[in-house]
Design a protein around this motif. Structure first.
Motif, mmCIF file in Angstrom:
data_model
loop_
_atom_site.group_PDB
_atom_site.id
_atom_site.type_symbol
_atom_site.label_atom_id
_atom_site.label_comp_id
_atom_site.label_asym_id
_atom_site.label_seq_id
_atom_site.Cartn_x
_atom_site.Cartn_y
_atom_site.Cartn_z
ATOM 1 N N ASP A 25 16.857 -5.709 -10.629
ATOM 2 C CA ASP A 25 15.909 -5.323 -11.531
ATOM 3 C C ASP A 25 14.456 -5.194 -10.792
ATOM 4 O O ASP A 25 13.434 -5.847 -11.153
ATOM 5 C CB ASP A 25 15.586 -6.534 -12.598
ATOM 6 N N ILE A 26 14.525 -4.383 -9.678
ATOM 7 C CA ILE A 26 13.211 -4.452 -8.868
ATOM 8 C C ILE A 26 12.344 -3.312 -9.740
ATOM 9 O O ILE A 26 13.010 -2.227 -9.999
ATOM 10 C CB ILE A 26 13.582 -3.645 -7.656
ATOM 11 N N GLN A 27 11.122 -3.476 -10.137
ATOM 12 C CA GLN A 27 10.376 -2.613 -10.809
ATOM 13 C C GLN A 27 8.665 -2.618 -10.013
ATOM 14 O O GLN A 27 8.586 -3.726 -9.631
ATOM 15 C CB GLN A 27 10.054 -3.156 -12.190
ATOM 16 N N THR A 28 8.313 -1.597 -10.512
ATOM 17 C CA THR A 28 6.795 -1.749 -9.850
ATOM 18 C C THR A 28 6.006 -2.154 -11.256
ATOM 19 O O THR A 28 6.482 -2.292 -12.137
ATOM 20 C CB THR A 28 6.210 -0.158 -9.721
ATOM 21 N N MET A 29 4.689 -2.724 -10.936
ATOM 22 C CA MET A 29 4.021 -3.214 -11.977
ATOM 23 C C MET A 29 3.710 -2.059 -12.901
ATOM 24 O O MET A 29 3.558 -2.365 -14.266
ATOM 25 C CB MET A 29 2.673 -3.826 -11.333
ATOM 26 N N ARG A 31 15.441 -5.969 0.597
ATOM 27 C CA ARG A 31 16.899 -6.343 0.570
ATOM 28 C C ARG A 31 17.311 -7.000 1.897
ATOM 29 O O ARG A 31 17.898 -7.851 2.061
ATOM 30 C CB ARG A 31 17.568 -5.152 0.136
ATOM 31 N N GLY A 32 16.792 -6.248 2.941
ATOM 32 C CA GLY A 32 17.408 -6.637 4.208
ATOM 33 C C GLY A 32 16.336 -8.158 4.526
ATOM 34 O O GLY A 32 17.454 -8.977 5.015
ATOM 35 N N LEU A 34 9.623 0.280 -0.086
ATOM 36 C CA LEU A 34 9.900 -0.947 0.721
ATOM 37 C C LEU A 34 11.204 -1.589 0.331
ATOM 38 O O LEU A 34 11.593 -2.764 0.649
ATOM 39 C CB LEU A 34 8.799 -2.045 0.428
ATOM 40 N N VAL A 35 11.987 -1.166 -0.711
ATOM 41 C CA VAL A 35 12.921 -1.881 -1.339
ATOM 42 C C VAL A 35 14.108 -2.140 -0.370
ATOM 43 O O VAL A 35 14.847 -3.280 -0.066
ATOM 44 C CB VAL A 35 13.738 -0.996 -2.524
ATOM 45 N N THR A 92 0.931 -1.125 -0.153
ATOM 46 C CA THR A 92 -0.045 0.059 -0.038
ATOM 47 C C THR A 92 0.879 1.310 0.162
ATOM 48 O O THR A 92 1.891 1.262 0.632
ATOM 49 C CB THR A 92 -0.751 0.098 1.253
ATOM 50 N N GLY A 93 0.614 2.371 -0.754
ATOM 51 C CA GLY A 93 1.645 3.551 -0.823
ATOM 52 C C GLY A 93 2.459 3.151 -2.028
ATOM 53 O O GLY A 93 2.336 2.290 -3.016
#
Length: 278
Positions: free
Chosen positions: A134-138, A120-121, A115-116, A109-110
């Motif tokens: 390769d972290i992406q939002t939808m 990772r943690g 949250l990245v 949410t938000g």
């Protein structure tokens, strides 16, 4: 059918609707009979008019090396491209084939980018050697998948606007020319008692009659050429009544705007000057 290996919460994270049955539970991956979830497309293709829950599927080798029982049906999705018709798909429990290139899906949410660091943690706490790349939002995934199509649509919109502008210029010039050719006639009409509002309606009415003929021909051409534009569209039809109606309204408004000035000028013609006009 395409195959995807997912964890039980995958459908909830992705917002894929469960239509019937259930999703995965611990133990669904165990042999000899595994349990799978299928999408609506596969269920309608393999068991039309029947209940897909409880049906068995197996490999197509002839030896039936494995079999699986359908325990759930979910809504079909477009896995490859946004303009691709949904394909038949089987969802397997991730434990059946925990491959090294898995994707981690997180529903938030938000702003999900916030949250990245926490993601990772969490991954590092499981295994410090696991890479998270390769972290992406939808939204970014969808933009990347539709980039080429959106560029093409932008070009079409630009050319459409240019064509509409040229059409308005042409209509304006044509009506002005007609008014100039009929200046003496307009003067005679006004000398015989025609009011300015009558002259205005005369010029505008003739333009709108021509517009009706043009719209009829254009609409017939648009419907006839729908097979050409169909390949450029998805989630809509080339003969969509709403969009055709909006197009007609746009052309009508543009023609009206282009014809108003010449019609207004015709209504302002001085009868004495018009009668001397050659």
């Amino acid at each position: 059918a395409a195959g995807s290996f997912v964890s039980p919460d995958y459908f909830r994270a992705m917002g894929i609707t469960l239509l019937a049955g259930r999703t995965f539970q611990p133990g669904d991956e165990r042999l000899p009979v595994q349990r799978v979830v299928v999408n609506r497309t596969l269920a309608e293709r393999c068991w039309p008019g029947q209940q897909a829950l409880g049906q068995r599927i197996h490999d197509h080798t002839g030896r039936a090396e494995w079999s699986a029982e359908v325990v759930g049906i979910v809504e079909s999705t477009r896995q490859q491209r946004a303009d691709q018709v949904p394909k038949s798909e089987i969802y397997w429990p991730y434990a059946v084939n925990p491959w090294h290139g898995a994707y981690l899906v997180v529903r938030a949410t938000g702003n999900p980018k916030l949250l990245v660091p926490a993601l990772r943690g969490a991954v590092a706490a499981l295994d410090p050697s696991l890479p998270l790349t390769d972290i992406q939002t939808m939204g970014e995934v969808l933009n990347r998948a539709t980039h080429g199509r959106r560029f093409l649509i932008t070009l079409i919109a630009l050319f459409g606007g240019l064509i509409l502008s040229l059409a308005m210029s042409g209509i304006y010039g044509m009506v002005c020319y007609q008014v100039a050719q009929r200046t003496r006639e307009i003067g005679i009409r006004m000398a015989l008692g025609a009011g300015r509002d009558q002259v205005f309606r005369l010029v505008l009415g003739q333009t709108l009659r021509l517009l009706g003929v043009g719209l009829g021909l254009g609409l017939a051409s648009a419907i006839g050429g729908a097979s050409i534009t169909r390949s450029l569209l998805y989630l809509t039809s080339a003969s969509n009544v709403l969009y055709l109606g909006l197009g007609i309204c746009l052309v009508f408004a543009a023609t009206l705007a282009a014809a108003l000035v010449p019609a207004w000028r015709a209504a302002k013609v001085n009868p004495v000057v018009a009668l001397r006009y050659e």
